[in-house]
Each structure stands twice: as C-alpha cells, then as structure tokens.
Design a protein around this motif. Structure first.
Motif, short mmCIF file in Angstrom:
data_model
loop_
_atom_site.label_atom_id
_atom_site.label_comp_id
_atom_site.label_asym_id
_atom_site.label_seq_id
_atom_site.Cartn_x
_atom_site.Cartn_y
_atom_site.Cartn_z
N ILE A 174 6.33 14.74 -1.22
CA ILE A 174 5.19 13.86 -0.95
C ILE A 174 5.72 12.54 -0.39
CG2 ILE A 174 3.29 12.56 -2.04
CD1 ILE A 174 3.19 14.90 -4.12
N PHE A 175 5.12 12.09 0.70
CA PHE A 175 5.49 10.80 1.30
C PHE A 175 4.42 9.77 1.01
CE2 PHE A 175 8.05 13.68 3.78
CZ PHE A 175 9.18 12.95 4.10
N VAL A 176 4.86 8.59 0.63
CA VAL A 176 3.94 7.44 0.57
C VAL A 176 4.51 6.41 1.54
CG1 VAL A 176 2.95 5.63 -0.89
CG2 VAL A 176 3.24 7.95 -1.80
N ASN A 177 3.84 6.26 2.67
CA ASN A 177 4.35 5.42 3.76
C ASN A 177 3.59 4.10 3.85
OD1 ASN A 177 6.04 7.59 4.60
ND2 ASN A 177 4.34 8.51 5.70
N THR A 178 4.33 3.00 3.90
CA THR A 178 3.71 1.68 4.07
C THR A 178 4.12 1.13 5.43
OG1 THR A 178 3.99 1.33 1.71
CG2 THR A 178 3.40 -0.59 3.02
N GLU A 179 3.13 0.69 6.19
CA GLU A 179 3.42 0.23 7.55
C GLU A 179 3.19 -1.28 7.69
OE1 GLU A 179 2.29 4.28 9.92
OE2 GLU A 179 1.07 2.52 10.30
N GLY A 180 3.65 -1.79 8.84
CA GLY A 180 3.32 -3.18 9.23
C GLY A 180 3.95 -4.25 8.35
N GLN A 181 5.08 -3.96 7.70
CA GLN A 181 5.63 -4.92 6.75
C GLN A 181 6.44 -6.04 7.40
OE1 GLN A 181 4.60 -5.14 3.51
NE2 GLN A 181 3.17 -3.72 4.48
#
Ligand SMILES: Cc1cc2nc3c(=O)[nH]c(=O)nc-3n(C[C@H](O)[C@H](O)[C@H](O)COP(=O)(O)O)c2cc1C
Length: 207
Positions: A174-181
């Motif tokens: 399972i991936f939990v991806n956070t963008e725009g950091q």
C-alpha cells in the motif's frame, strides 16, 4: 508481530517521510504491541555492491571463504531483518522521479538469489518473501504524480517499488503518497499532509 521500519531520507530534520512514518507508527502502537526493528539507510547508507561482494554472493555458500562470508555479513544482517519481519514500512522520499540512492543500495543488498528469491533450472524466478505486508510512505516536492496528473508518467518510484516487491513475492503493498511538499502552494501543501495522516490513521486500524 515484528515490524521493520526503513527510513531513507537524507534529511535529519523536517523530513516529511520521517514525520509521517512516526505518525503511522504512533497510530499502530495505539492498536497493539509490536516488536520494531528500525533501519535508517538515509543516515547510515548500506554498502554499494563491489566486485568482491558480487564474487562472494555468486559463490555457493558451502565453498565461500571466511573473507567472502565477512564481505556478505552486512547484507546477511539486512536480509535476516527482512525475513524476521511480518510487516514492513518504508519511508521513501522521491529523488529524481524515483527512490533515494541509499534505498537503492539497501535493495542491492537484500535482493540475493537463494535468500530472497530463487531460480529454477529453467531460469524461472520466484520470490521467497511471500506473505509479508508492505506500506510505503512517500513524499514528493512537486504536484500531480497521481493518476491522470501531468507528472504521472515520471513516477518511477511507485512502479519500481511495486515491481521489486512483487518480484520478491510480496503482493500486499500500500502506498501513501504526499505531493507538493517543496513546490506546492499553501494551503494545499498542508492539506496534502493532513490528507496523508488521515489515510494512515484509517490504515492503522486494519493493517
Ligand atoms: C536529491 C533530491 C531529488 C529530488 N527529486 C524530486 C523529484 O524528482 N520530484 C519531486 O517531486 N520532488 C523531488 N525532490 C523533493 C523531495 O521529493 C521532497 O523534498 C520530499 O519531501 C523528500 O522527502 P523528505 O521530506 O522525507 O526528505 C527531490 C529532493 C532531493 C533532495
């Protein structure tokens, strides 16, 4: 239940993947007791494969010299941690559209024939780590790697890690991806982080 946590950000402070992984670990601890093994390859990078490492690795175990065994020892330790783990959490910053070099060095140490995958006489390969569960927590500086986004074709991070773990026999990823950091505007940057925390909270209830 043994949990292996692998960090791979070069940042010691203000690392989003470290922060989100701390958060997830905390949520998991609320649920039950676990034995945790922590491996920080971002701060303590594993060795790169060398000529001697490759020779030792490709020499059958029964005829390895003591020098060869010594060369393989750090890799053996990493593999044993992986074998012992029921669940694996990987904190992975996106570096140049893929994983950090330190995480790649880790992978080069743990993917070994006879240990984490097998080859039969016909050359067919089989992963030996089946039954384990993996959560990958990523952070990216830019936006729009998600499905249909402008940068989605550049996301070699999720595709690479998915294929790699599949190859080792692990399908529950399972991936939990956070963008725009790094380049995202507020309030989106913070709301993306909050969204990931919410996903991780939910996941911790069932994982
Ligand atoms: C060497 C390096 C390469 C990076 N390459 C990318 C990239 O290709 N795409 C992107 O969106 N962000 C990129 N970034 C930004 C990181 O993905 C972002 O800072 C992320 O939050 C890193 O995780 P961390 O906060 O846990 O260190 C890069 C950062 C560094 C230091």
């Amino acid at each position: 239940m043994t949990l292996l946590r692998i960090d791979s950000s070069a940042r010691r402070k203000n690392s989003k993947t470290r922060m989100l992984t701390d958060f997830f670990m905390n949520e998991l601890n609320k649920k039950n007791e676990q034995t945790v093994i922590s491996r920080d390859v971002g701060i303590y990078p594993p060795n790169f494969p060398t000529d001697d490492f490759i020779k030792a690795n490709y020499t059958p175990e029964t005829v390895r010299t003591s020098k060869m065994k010594e060369i393989l020892e750090p890799s053996d330790i990493l593999i044993q941690e992986l074998i012992d783990a029921d669940k694996i959490i990987i904190a992975s910053p996106m570096y140049n559209f893929s994983i950090s070099a330190t995480l790649k060095a880790y992978i080069d140490n743990i993917v070994r024939v006879g240990q984490t995958f097998a080859i039969d006489k016909n050359g067919a390969m089989q992963g030996l780590l089946g039954g384990k569960k993996v959560v990958v927590i990523t952070s990216r500086g830019a936006m729009s790697y998600k499905l249909g986004g402008a940068l989605q074709p550049f996301d070699f991070q999720t595709s690479y890690l998915t294929k790699l773990f599949n190859f080792l026999g692990i399908t529950d990823i399972i991936f939990v991806n956070t963008e725009g950091q790094d380049f995202g505007e507020e309030p989106l940057k913070t709301s993306n982080l909050e969204q990931s925390k919410q996903e991780l909270s939910e996941l911790a209830k069932t994982w």
